[in-house]
Each structure stands twice: as C-alpha cells, then as structure tokens.
Design a protein around this motif. Structure first.
Motif, short mmCIF file in Angstrom:
data_model
loop_
_atom_site.label_atom_id
_atom_site.label_comp_id
_atom_site.label_asym_id
_atom_site.label_seq_id
_atom_site.Cartn_x
_atom_site.Cartn_y
_atom_site.Cartn_z
N HIS A 286 -14.66 4.41 7.86
CA HIS A 286 -13.74 4.70 8.96
C HIS A 286 -13.57 3.48 9.86
CE1 HIS A 286 -14.82 9.27 8.74
NE2 HIS A 286 -13.99 8.90 7.78
N GLY A 287 -12.45 3.39 10.52
CA GLY A 287 -12.24 2.41 11.61
C GLY A 287 -12.51 0.98 11.22
N ASP A 288 -13.40 0.34 11.99
CA ASP A 288 -13.65 -1.08 11.81
C ASP A 288 -14.86 -1.34 10.91
OD1 ASP A 288 -15.57 -0.10 13.49
OD2 ASP A 288 -15.59 -1.82 14.85
N ALA A 289 -15.02 -0.51 9.89
CA ALA A 289 -16.16 -0.65 8.97
C ALA A 289 -16.20 -2.05 8.39
CB ALA A 289 -16.06 0.38 7.85
N LYS A 290 -17.41 -2.61 8.33
CA LYS A 290 -17.58 -3.96 7.81
C LYS A 290 -17.89 -3.96 6.32
CE LYS A 290 -19.17 -5.83 12.25
NZ LYS A 290 -18.91 -4.59 13.00
N GLY A 291 -18.07 -2.75 5.76
CA GLY A 291 -18.37 -2.69 4.33
C GLY A 291 -19.68 -3.36 3.96
N GLY A 292 -20.68 -3.24 4.84
CA GLY A 292 -21.94 -3.92 4.60
C GLY A 292 -22.83 -3.27 3.56
N LEU A 293 -22.46 -2.10 3.07
CA LEU A 293 -23.28 -1.39 2.10
C LEU A 293 -22.69 -1.58 0.70
CD1 LEU A 293 -23.90 1.81 4.23
CD2 LEU A 293 -25.45 -0.11 3.87
N GLY A 294 -22.63 -2.80 0.28
CA GLY A 294 -22.06 -3.13 -1.03
C GLY A 294 -20.66 -3.72 -0.89
N GLN A 295 -20.36 -4.72 -1.72
CA GLN A 295 -19.04 -5.33 -1.72
C GLN A 295 -18.33 -5.00 -3.02
OE1 GLN A 295 -18.36 -9.20 0.77
NE2 GLN A 295 -19.81 -9.65 -0.85
N TRP A 296 -17.18 -4.36 -2.92
CA TRP A 296 -16.43 -3.98 -4.12
C TRP A 296 -15.41 -5.05 -4.46
CZ3 TRP A 296 -11.09 -2.66 -4.66
CH2 TRP A 296 -10.75 -2.13 -5.92
N ILE A 297 -15.20 -5.22 -5.75
CA ILE A 297 -14.11 -6.06 -6.23
C ILE A 297 -13.46 -5.34 -7.40
CG2 ILE A 297 -15.60 -7.41 -7.80
CD1 ILE A 297 -13.81 -9.84 -7.10
N SER A 298 -12.16 -5.41 -7.48
CA SER A 298 -11.44 -4.73 -8.55
C SER A 298 -11.65 -5.46 -9.87
CB SER A 298 -9.94 -4.67 -8.24
OG SER A 298 -9.37 -5.98 -8.34
N PRO A 299 -11.57 -4.77 -11.01
CA PRO A 299 -11.70 -5.45 -12.31
C PRO A 299 -10.69 -6.58 -12.47
CG PRO A 299 -11.87 -3.08 -12.60
CD PRO A 299 -11.46 -3.30 -11.17
N GLU A 300 -9.48 -6.39 -11.96
CA GLU A 300 -8.45 -7.43 -12.10
C GLU A 300 -8.83 -8.69 -11.32
OE1 GLU A 300 -7.11 -3.51 -13.01
OE2 GLU A 300 -7.86 -4.28 -11.07
#
Length: 639
Positions: free
Chosen positions: A121-135
């Motif tokens: 939500h909101g200004d989440a920094k995504g600090g619990l894992g970094q996702w990257i798309s297969p492409e």
C-alpha cells in the motif's frame, strides 16, 4: 520446452542434447568423467558450456588433492597468501568494490509479481524481496552471461545442503569460473562425487555464477580479484529452483549454496513441501544434571548468532553445543516434533570483534584448514583484525591491511574490512554437537528472535502463544550491519531476520508459519525475543552479554519446562525478579532499567510496526497478525 528457456531462449533444449554434448570434445574436460554423470546433470553442464564458452570444464570431487591443486594455483597468481603460523590457512583480499552482499542488485524472478512481493500500500519501499519480470530479467542476463567465461575454466561443483542422503537435505550443482568459490564451497557445503550417486536422475537446484570477466579482460584487476562490480546482478528463480549470479566473487553473492539456495530458494521449496528454511542458529544446551534442550535463534547478520551458537558459559556445569550458526531447515516429523538440521558444513563468520575472549570456540574452529577474506596479516604470518589488539604480544609488529597497506596497531584507519570473514569447517568446532549431522535432525524446544535494539526493548520476553510469537518475529528490528551495503546506525525492520532472504511473498510466508498453529498434534516450540544490546542513560550496555547470555537461556529452558518464573506484561511474559541467575554479576545489572517498558516507546513502536506491515505487506497480511497487533495495542494502552 524447458523452463530453462525462459532465460536462454536462443538454444533449443533438444539441440543441447543432440549438438552441444558431442561438441564437448571441443571444450576440454580438465578433470572428471563427464559421460559418467546423470543425464540431467550432463544436459545442464552442456547447456552452459555452450552458453558461457569456457576454455575447459573441471568437474569437482571435493577431495583434499583437488583443493591443494587449486590453492597452489591461487598462491602463484597472488590471490591467496599463506598464513605461516597456521596449518593450511590462507588470506585473500578482494577488490574493495566487492566486499558485501549487494541487496539492491538481488532479485526474485516469477511470472506473477505477487508470487514474490506482497500487495503493498501507499509508499511501500518493497523491502521484503525485489521482484523482476521474466522479460526484464532475460534482458539483463542476456546482456551479461553469453560468453562470460571465455578464456576461463568452468568449475562444476556438486554439493549437498545437509548430510548427504538425508531426507531433510537437498542437492545443488554450482557452475562457476571462480576457484576461490570452489575452495569455499567445499568448506561450506558437502562437495563429493557421492552426490552423483545420490542424485541419480533426480532434480537439483541449478546455481550459475560468473565473476563476469571473460579473457582478455581490459579492465585493471585489483588484488588479483577479477570481478565486475558495476554489472552485479543476482537473480533467483524459485519456480525453477535456479540461481544466476554475475559480477561478484564475495561470499553470499557467489557461494550460491548459502543465502541464495539455503534461504531464498529453499524458502520457496519449504513452502511447497510443508517445512521451514530459516536464518537461524541451532544449539543444544544442558544444565548441570538436567535434560538437553535445543534452541533455534534468528538474528540479523552480524548481531551475535555465531557468538551465541558457540557460547562459552560463565555458569559452571553447563554444556553448550553447536549444531549450526546461521541457517536452519526445520520440519515436523510424524510425532509432531519440529526437527532441525544445519544445511551447511562450515562457518562463514564475521571476523572483526571475534577473539579468544568474545568467542573462543570460533577462534579454535579456524586454527587450521581455513580461508580468511579481507583480514589483515601480521609480519609473522598471523591473521589480524579489530578486536585482536589485546592478543598481539608485539604491539609494534608490522601489519599488512586488507587494502595491502603497511600499518601498525594504534595508527589511524582499520586493518580489516568490517565485514571480513573466516571460512572454516564446522567439524573443527570444539563444541560441535555429536548430532550435528544426524539425518533426522534435532528437536527444537524454543525459537528466539532478536536484534540490536539500543532502547526500550527488554533483555528477554516470551510470547503469549504461537500466533503472538509470529508477530514478535515479524516485528523484529535492528541496527544495520556491515554484512550488507548499508551504512550508519539506522534501525531497520528485519522481520524474522529474513528481510534480505525472502524467496516469496512475505504475507504468504507469515501465513505459512501460522498454518502450523492451525494444525493439531504438533508440538509447537515456545517463542521468545532477546535483546543483548540495550543501553542505559550513560550509553553503555545494560547487559554484559557473551558468556553471560547462558543466564537468559537458563530462564528460557525453565519456561520450556513450564516453570512458574514469569509475569504477564503488555508485550509478553517477562522474567520474575530473581528468576534469572545473576550470581557474580549483581553489580553489573540494573534489573529495573533492563526490563523497563516505557509506555510511550511501546505505543509508538507497535504503531510503527503496524504501519510497516500495513504498508509493506498490505492485503497479504494474515488476519491473525492483525488480531495480535490489536491485542498488543490494547495491552499497551492499559499500561
């Protein structure tokens, strides 16, 4: 079509089998019998031989003779330097740009984003894992890996995480162009040709690593340490059980059996198979004449896991034995017992601060057959780092720092990098547990969470139950450490001490923990929180720590045995006054200050924790955690 082609689509898998395998005749097999390997392993090796274009293939067997051969090569090259005072010990200095885990360049690749990261939500920094798309991942990897081993040897390392053949163990194969990695992997994992027999035609975790320096390499190599720090990229594919790491030769970035496999990939495997892969030490403790209890403990890196796992008790008669100092794989057996193994075979510990006073058992562990990275070397052939000042007899002895500069004790600057490491076989630890390689694992009675919390958080408290304990773990915070690229004394969230090591959606991870509490017939361990690092008004630690931590573990064992030595508080059960043995240190401990719970502090802390979980986990936060937060807020408001 093979899932492998999600990343390397330019070669069809059938061509790997029909064309690349015969072409191995054009890539010399420097060591090993390629054709005797299991079919899946041959296809994997052949695929990457074609893709990475090495000058030769070296199939490792983990033998001492093999290690001696590699060590001599690295000595001639200048990568390793012998420490003459010790048996078979060497020091290695890395490029100063390659000294720590690089979390900002570490990715989890899944087709669906929210298989990796929560619906924030909101200004989440995504600090619990970094996702990257297969492409996007494919583009990054395609710009790095093709031909990256040109002119270099490709080492094939078969390894087992956990005792070879144990039902709790998993097999991996790492391909690397770093012989430093080979030497450390044979210490940190079980590398042996027996892996091929156990593997047969079964599946394995695929680990691909390159320093990213094909020959001829036109950039200057610093400290005989080829790397490509500007291009570091570490990608995990939990759905395919695969890791690809490029550009870094440092520890956790290159020893792919460690954090990459044993935590991030195993984390996802554990979810799928119903067990747990955790950033935890495992230890056995026995009081005089009493029963042995086994404890697992999760602290962020460089927060004292190794010191606790190898604790030297200040209370007479206690026996402490180490099962593992960093990672635990845990599974409930048919009796409902939570059984744990240490999947690693060695210690990769932080050297600065380690000495014969703070951790004599760690010191004893690396007196032979060990590799030291980014430590200093004295002129008489010994290792040196900050914390050893009082143990050097000649204070004027010449020292070569980790940067290769001449230095003496008392001069400005540091001799060793703050994240300098020792890599030593666990079997050499004088208090290694006789059951440390038991294929059935050891039964866990208690789980501890903790971190560096200079204010507000008491020495120890016990959760009110399993769900509350999961919240306690999820709410873990700690000062940043030198193990990653962060700087300063910032207090960071590190839920379950797994923030840098999550292999899938953290909300689902919490639910995975909670589902054990929903099952009947399981003997759930008690969950505690400890904080050795609270400071008083004068800025000094309120607890002596180190060997005196046995006094806290004594209280934990009493609670495991259901002894009435606790009182309820807003945050959990606190020790009753006098229930922790303070004999001999009474004048060092200010009990009331050590266990005080400032209402404003805790009111702010739980609000901040709630905001963090709302922001970072969002819609994937399990309802049980929300309920536990609400209960805790109500208790704090009544303080």
């Amino acid at each position: 079509m093979s899932r492998e082609l999600d990343v390397e689509p330019e070669i069809k898998y059938t061509e790997v089998h029909e064309i690349i395998v015969p072409h191995l005749g054009h890539i010399p097999i420097a060591k090993g019998d390629f054709h005797a390997l299991p079919t899946k392993a041959k296809k994997f090796i052949a695929f990457y031989a074609d893709y990475l274009k090495p000058r030769g293939i070296f199939i490792c067997d983990g033998s001492n003779e093999e290690a001696t051969e590699i060590i001599h090569k690295l000595e001639e090259r200048g990568t390793l330097e012998q420490l003459e005072k010790y048996e078979n010990c060497y020091v290695c200095r890395t490029d100063p740009a390659d000294v720590a885990r690089v979390e900002s360049k570490t990715w989890i690749c899944t087709k669906e984003k929210h298989k990796t990261v929560p619906r924030c939500h909101g200004d989440a920094k995504g600090g619990l894992g970094q996702w990257i798309s297969p492409e996007d991942c494919q583009k990054e990897l395609q710009s790095r890996f093709p031909g990256c081993m040109a002119g270099r040897m490709m080492y094939v390392i078969p390894f087992s995480m956990g005792p070879v053949g144990s039902p709790l163990s998993k097999i991996g194969i790492e391909i690397t162009d770093s012989n430093y990695v080979l030497l450390c992997m044979r210490v940190m994992t079980r590398v042996t040709s027996k892996i091929w027999e156990v593997l047969g035609d079964g599946d394995f975790v695929k680990c691909i690593h390159s320093m990213g320096c094909p020959r001829p390499w036109r950039k200057k190599v610093v400290n005989h340490w080829p790397c490509n720090p500007e291009r570091i990229f570490i990608a995990h594919f939990p759905e395919e059980r695969k890791v690809k790491s490029f550009g870094s030769g440092y520890g956790g970035n290159s020893l792919l059996g460690k954090k990459c496999f044993a935590l991030r990939i195993a984390n996802a495997i554990a979810r799928d198979e119903g067990w747990m892969a955790e950033h935890m030490l495992i230890m056995g403790i026995t009081k005089p004449g009493g029963k042995e209890h086994y404890i697992a403990a999760a602290f962020p890196s460089a927060c004292g896991k190794t010191n606790l796992a190898m604790l030297e008790s200040t209370l007479p008669g206690w026996k402490v034995r180490c099962v593992g100092d960093d990672i635990a794989w845990m599974r409930f057996n048919e009796k409902g017992e939570l059984r744990a193994i240490n999947p690693e075979a060695g210690f990769f510990g932080v050297a600065p601060g380690t000495n014969w006073k703070t951790n004599p058992n760690a010191m004893a562990s690396f007196q032979k057959n060990s590799i030291f990275t980014n430590v200093a070397k004295t002129d008489d052939g010994s290792y040196y780092w900050e914390g050893l000042e009082d143990e050097v007899e000649d204070k004027n002895i010449g020292i070569t720092t980790w940067l290769g500069k001449r230095w003496k004790i008392g001069e400005e600057g540091k001799a060793a990098h703050p994240n300098a490491r020792f890599c030593s076989p666990a079997a050499q630890c004088p208090i290694i547990h006789p059951k440390w390689e038991d294929p059935e694992g050891v039964p866990i009675d208690a789980i501890l969470f903790g971190g560096r919390r200079p204010e507000g958080v008491p020495l120890v408290f016990e959760s009110y139950g399993w769900n509350h304990g999961v919240l306690v773990g999820a709410a873990c915070k700690s000062e940043a450490t030198a193990a990653a690229e962060f700087h300063g004394k910032k207090i960071m969230h590190d839920p379950m001490a797994m923030r840098p090591f999550m292999g899938y959606n953290f909300g689902e991870y919490l639910d995975h923990w909670l589902q054990f509490g929903r099952q009947s017939g399981l003997k759930l361990p008690k969950i505690f929180h400890v904080n050795w690092f609270r400071t008083g008004a004068d800025g000094h630690f309120l607890w002596p720590g180190f060997g005196d931590n046995i006094r806290v573990l004594d209280w934990v064992c009493k609670r495991v045995e259901d002894k009435d030595v606790a009182v309820e508080s807003a945050i959990g059960y606190l020790p009753t006054k006098g229930s922790i043995d303070l004999s001999g240190i009474e004048d060092k401990v200010k009990w009331d200050e050590l266990f005080s719970l400032p209402k404003d502090y805790w009111k702010s802390d739980i609000e901040e924790t709630k905001a963090f979980l709302d922001r970072e986990v969002g819609d994937d936060l399990p309802k049980e955690i929300c309920e536990e937060i609400k209960k805790m807020q109500e208790r704090i408001n009544k303080m």
